[in-house]
Structure formats: C-alpha cells, structure tokens
Scaffold this motif. Structure first.
Motif, short mmCIF file in Angstrom:
data_model
loop_
_atom_site.label_atom_id
_atom_site.label_comp_id
_atom_site.label_asym_id
_atom_site.label_seq_id
_atom_site.Cartn_x
_atom_site.Cartn_y
_atom_site.Cartn_z
N THR A 1 -26.34 -21.21 12.17
CA THR A 1 -25.47 -21.99 11.29
C THR A 1 -26.29 -22.62 10.17
OG1 THR A 1 -24.39 -22.54 13.37
CG2 THR A 1 -23.51 -23.55 11.40
N ALA A 2 -27.50 -23.05 10.50
CA ALA A 2 -28.37 -23.65 9.49
C ALA A 2 -28.78 -22.61 8.44
CB ALA A 2 -29.61 -24.25 10.15
N ASP B 1 -26.19 -21.96 5.90
CA ASP B 1 -26.05 -23.02 4.91
C ASP B 1 -27.18 -23.05 3.90
OD1 ASP B 1 -23.65 -24.12 5.56
OD2 ASP B 1 -24.42 -26.12 6.01
N ASN B 2 -28.42 -22.91 4.36
CA ASN B 2 -29.55 -23.11 3.46
C ASN B 2 -30.81 -22.47 4.05
OD1 ASN B 2 -31.72 -24.17 1.93
ND2 ASN B 2 -30.48 -25.94 1.37
N LEU C 1 -33.80 -21.95 2.63
CA LEU C 1 -35.05 -22.66 2.29
C LEU C 1 -35.30 -23.79 3.28
CD1 LEU C 1 -37.39 -23.26 0.31
CD2 LEU C 1 -35.79 -24.68 -0.99
N ALA C 2 -34.26 -24.62 3.50
CA ALA C 2 -34.42 -25.75 4.42
C ALA C 2 -34.63 -25.24 5.85
CB ALA C 2 -33.20 -26.66 4.34
N PHE D 1 -37.52 -32.58 0.65
CA PHE D 1 -37.42 -31.89 -0.63
C PHE D 1 -37.07 -32.87 -1.74
CE2 PHE D 1 -36.81 -28.31 2.24
CZ PHE D 1 -37.57 -27.33 1.63
N GLN E 1 -31.99 -30.66 0.17
CA GLN E 1 -31.49 -29.37 0.62
C GLN E 1 -30.76 -29.53 1.95
OE1 GLN E 1 -32.05 -26.47 -1.02
NE2 GLN E 1 -33.41 -27.28 -2.58
N PRO E 2 -29.63 -30.26 1.95
CA PRO E 2 -28.95 -30.45 3.24
C PRO E 2 -28.22 -29.17 3.67
CG PRO E 2 -27.65 -31.39 1.46
CD PRO E 2 -28.92 -30.90 0.83
N PHE E 3 -27.93 -29.09 4.99
CA PHE E 3 -27.03 -28.05 5.47
C PHE E 3 -25.63 -28.61 5.23
CE2 PHE E 3 -30.79 -27.66 8.35
CZ PHE E 3 -31.30 -26.52 7.76
#
Lengths: 338, 242
Positions: A198-199, A202-203, A205-206, B85, B89-91
């Motif tokens: 799921t992460a 979403d993103n 890079l993070a 960051f 850069q949140p989910f």
C-alpha cells in the motif's frame, strides 16, 4: 486524567459482513444439494472468475503491475493439468496443486525479463510473453498441437463416481479456489507485506527510504499471483475437459473480461472484484442471447463507469459511506477516563 | 567515541551541474551536525547520496563501519539511516498512524503491539496523536512536516537526517520543534540537520559545515563558522541571532 489508547483493526460493518459472508458460504457449500446441473456449472465459472479477478486486482490494483498477460498462467496451469495427468498418471487433484507450483516457478524467469519494462511497455511485454506461451504449447504434438486435446475419460472417471459426484467436486474446487484466493489476498494485505504494498502504491520514493525493497515486493506478488492463477487455470480446464492453445491463452476470456470485472467493481479494493464479478455475470446472463451487441453493451458500461465513477462501484460506495467490509487499516481509539 | 558516518571524496554530477564535489567529512556517534549553504548548493543531494536515493559517481560512504556505497535506499534505511524530506512525501491515502506503521514495521522491523506502541509514543511526542486517524493527504504543511519527523523516528534510526524541517514554522512551533529535536539528540541519535532557520540550528548542533557548489567550504564550531567572512559573504542578509 489518563488516556487509554487502543488500536482497532475491525469495524461493526466488517463484523456484520463477516457473519453474513459466513452464512452465504455455508449456503454455497450446500449448493450441489439444492441447485440444478446448469446452475452449478455457472456458479463454478463465477467463482473461478472471482478468483482470477481478485488475483489480477492484487497484481494491478495493489502492486501496480498492470499485466495484460495473465492468460499465460491460466493456459499454463490448464496445460500442466492435462500433461501431468496424461503423461505422468498423477491424480487430477495432485496435478492441480503441482500446476500452481510450476506456474510460480516459470513466472520467476518471466518476471526477471519483464520487470525491466515500465508502465505501458510492461503491459505489452506481458502480452508478448503470453503469446510466446501459446506458441510453445501449440508446438507440443503430444498435447494435440494447435488443435488441442481432451482429458481422457478414465482420468475424468478417476476423480469421483458418477457424473453428478464429479460435477459437485468440480464445483467445490471452484468455490474453494475463490475462498482461498480472496482470503489469501485479504490476509496478505493486512500483513506487514500488505502495508509495504500500500505504501509503494502511494509513494515509491518514501517507501524505499523507509526500508521497503520495491523490486522484491513486486516480484513476490507477481510470483504468488502467477502460481495461484495457474491453479485457477487448471480448475477452469478441469471444468471444460478440453484444452487448445487458442482457448487456453485467450486474452479476451482470461484478461479483458477480468480487467472489466475489476475496473467496474473497483480496482484496489478487495470488495471490488466481488461486486464486479456479480455485475459481469448479471450482464452476461441477461444479454447473452443478443450476440455481439452483448460485447458492445459491456464496452458501454465500462466507458460509463470510468467516466462517472472511476473508482468503480465499490470505490463509489466506500467514498460515499466510508465503508470497508474487509478492514485493512488501523484505527486509533481513545477512551478517556477521568 | 566511534565514527557513525564517513564520506570520503564523494562526487556526483548531473551533466555540467555538480552537486557533490570531492566531499569528505565524518560524524561521531551521538553528534549533531548542522549543514548550511545557499539554495542549490547540493545539501539535499548530499542527503540523497547518504540515504542511497542517488548513487555517487566517485567516492565512498561508510556507515557504522560498513561500506554502504553500493547499497540501495531500502537496505540503508533498515541499517539505521532515516530522513525527513524537505518536500514532504506522505503516503497520502493512508492515515497518519498507518504512515508511522510503515516505518515501524518495514524499517525498524518491529511487529504487532511493539510497532503500534512505538508509533503511539512517537505521535504523542510529535503532537500528531489527535490526527492519527486522518488521511495524510489532508494534512496541513506543518502537520506534514511533523509526519516526516514521525516516520523518521518510527524507523528507530541511529542516524537522523533532517532536511529543512523548521522552515515556515511560527516562533512557538519552532521552539517546540527545537525541544523535540534536542530530546531525540539526548537519547543518543546522531543527527545531520540542513536548515536555513539558523537560530534553530545553532540551538542544537555542536558542529557546522558549509556547502556551496557541492564543495565543503567551511567546517567547525558553529559560532566561529557563522562569524567567518566566507560564510558572512554567502549568507549576506541572513541574520544569525542565536
């Protein structure tokens, strides 16, 4: 005043849904005792489509791997069932399990190749791989080459005594496959790996910065879904009793319809493929007599849903009512004692 | 004291733009290091090189005695390097609590209740507990920055990289942030902090380096560095009212 904090992973709606779901499952398990032969066959097909849709949803909706080549594993699983029972004399049930294992194994080198591709190129790459699978199996003359082969009657008879017992077994296998797939997807998404998936969605890079190995996570999902898809494929052709390269590796039957189901129902949700499967079969059963117009209606429905509710039927409901029947998230609950 | 991080002659260029030029420095375990430099000097790129988001063209990066130059970002995170960051850069589709859980389970490697307890503890510390069930996509900028810090702390880092975390905060928020970072530092976590809010930086760090065009142009005790003519020249117009 102290604050008591509790983490909840369920909801009242989910509890009600679980009870109702269990009830429905019990009724469905008893179907061979109350349903006719034709209905049983149709329901078996519905369950296998539900399994395929849930797997494709995990792959595309969660891992972001938009494959249009999962028919490679449907066909591979089907052919493995025929090959293992005919050449090795294995019992069909063992052959089905083994087909899944082999499907997972063959998906490893395929993944190593197509994971170099991104986005649309990845989608096309998966389709090309499925065509390669089709062409390879069309070369195997022992399995009927391009025109295919039937499952020998003695193998079919070995499964159960009498036609109705066989059909009941075939039905239960299909129901079992759907239950196992939906449960496995649910448990996977609730786990540590599911949180990572799921992460990533979403993103990226993070995700990488928080310790998630993106390549390995996607690879894991690809191999697991491919193995399970091969099992479903074996069950599909156990129902049909006949296999040919064109039927086994059909992009229409095993990918286009499956994508329709997932997109209509709601991609990226566990409930979506269930709703989508019901919608798809309702349309098919009511419009089947119309011939090609049926496909045009399907296309129209897909276009309307994509424009009006891009998150699909379930996405729309969830957004409206904040409802989740398969709770995946975490809820922090605080009860204040004064 | 032991060395936790060492950069040896690290270089990185994108075509004609050099973001790291023969960059070398070390960090002691438990030390707090501040990084100054004008915009575009290569500060964030330096963090990308340390966390593995960027691969250097030349040089070597050592973390806790191991050469990590060839390791990917995920491996470095699991070995104890966490970052916030500059652009949060949140989910976005996950809740604040789930964002924290990603760090606790994937990077710190915790499971079940242990992970949940850590997240609650950190959210309490970063004042996000009231927002725990909110979708991260709906957070204000301040709370997004708090979430960056939360996730980094839930990764249980040995080395924490903070990228302009105080920018845009009010005076009161900034004071609270300084207190939080001081307590993190006091718990033994090594810190590298890039910050334009100089007084916040001066309140925490024990040493400063100044970077321009990817090169280290000054290094030393914070007060002395801020008073040096070279830094005064670069930072003309920025007050050092520590």
């Amino acid at each position: 005043m102290s604050t008591d904090i509790r983490i909840s992973r369920t909801s009242n709606a989910a509890k009600v849904a679980a009870v109702l779901g269990a009830l429905i499952v019990v009724i469905l398990i008893a179907a061979p005792y109350w349903a006719g032969r034709a209905d049983l066959r149709l329901m078996g097909e519905i369950f296998l489509y539900l399994a395929l849709a849930s797997l494709w949803n995990l792959l595309a909706g969660y891992a972001g791997l938009v494959s249009v080549g999962q028919q490679a594993y449907v066909g591979f699983g089907g052919y493995m069932l025929f090959a293992l029972t005919i050449f090795s004399g294995l019992p069909p049930l063992v052959a089905i399990a083994l087909a899944g294992l082999l499907g997972a194994l063959i998906s490893i080198p395929v993944a190593a190749l197509i994971f170099r591709l991104r986005g649309a190129y990845f989608a096309i790459g998966t389709w090309v791989m499925a065509e390669v699978f089709r062409l390879v199996f069309a070369q195997v003359s022992a399995l009927g080459g391009g025109s295919g082969t039937s499952l020998p009657t003695d193998i079919v008879r070995s499964m159960a005594d009498g036609r109705s017992a066989r059909e009941a077994l075939s039905y239960w296998l299909a129901l079992g496959a759907a239950l196992i797939v939906v449960t496995a997807v649910y448990l996977l998404l609730r786990s540590r790996k599911g949180l990572a998936l799921t992460a990533i969605r979403d993103n990226e890079l993070a995700s990488a910065s928080l310790g998630i190995d993106i390549w390995r996570t996607k690879f894991f999902v690809y191999v697991v879904t491919s193995g399970l898809t091969a099992i479903v494929g074996a069950l599909i052709f156990l129902q049909k009793l006949r296999i040919s390269p064109d039927a086994a590796f059909s992009v229409n039957d095993w990918t286009a319809f499956v994508i329709f189901i997932v997109v209509i129902g709601g991609i990226g949700t566990i409930e979506g493929p269930i709703i989508g499967t019901i919608v798809f079969f309702l349309l098919r059963e009511t419009l089947a007599d119309l011939g090609t117009i049926y496909l045009m209606v399907l296309g129209l429905v897909a276009i309307v849903v994509m424009l009006k509710a891009p998150q699909g039927v379930w996405g729309f409901i969830r957004h409206r009512f904040d409802l989740q029947l398969f709770p995946l998230g975490y809820r922090v609950e605080r009860s204040k004692d004064s | 004291m032991t060395q936790i991080l060492q950069l040896d002659a690290v270089s990185k260029a994108f075509g004609a733009v050099t973001v790291a030029d023969d960059l070398s420095y070390g960090l002691e375990e438990g030390e707090a290091l501040g990084v100054l430099g004008p915009n575009g000097a290569g500060k964030t790129s330096m963090f990308n090189l340390i966390t593995g988001t960027l691969k250097p063209d030349a040089g070597r990066i050592t973390f806790a005695g191991d050469d990590i130059t060839a390791l990917g970002a995920a491996r470095r995170s699991r070995s104890g390097i966490a970052r916030s960051f500059q652009v949060p850069q949140p989910f976005t589709h996950m809740t604040v609590f789930e964002n924290a859980m990603v760090a606790a389970t994937q990077s710190a490697g915790l499971a079940g209740r242990e992970a949940e307890r850590l997240c609650i503890e950190v959210l309490d510390q970063t004042e996000l507990l009231d927002k725990a069930n909110d979708r991260a996509g709906g957070l204000t900028l301040l709370n997004r920055k708090r979430l960056e810090l939360t996730r980094a702390l839930c990764a249980k880092p040995r080395l924490l990289l903070l990228d302009e975390i105080a920018g845009g905060l009010t005076e009161a928020e900034c004071t609270a942030l300084i207190a939080t970072i001081k307590s993190i530092h006091a718990s033994g976590v090594s810190i590298i902090w890039i910050e334009h809010v100089v007084h916040a930086l001066m309140a925490v760090v024990e040493r400063l380096i100044v970077i321009d065009f990817g090169r280290k142009i000054a290094e030393g005790e914070p007060k002395a560095i801020m008073d040096s003519p070279e830094v005064q020249e670069i930072y003309l117009g920025i007050e050092a009212d520590a």
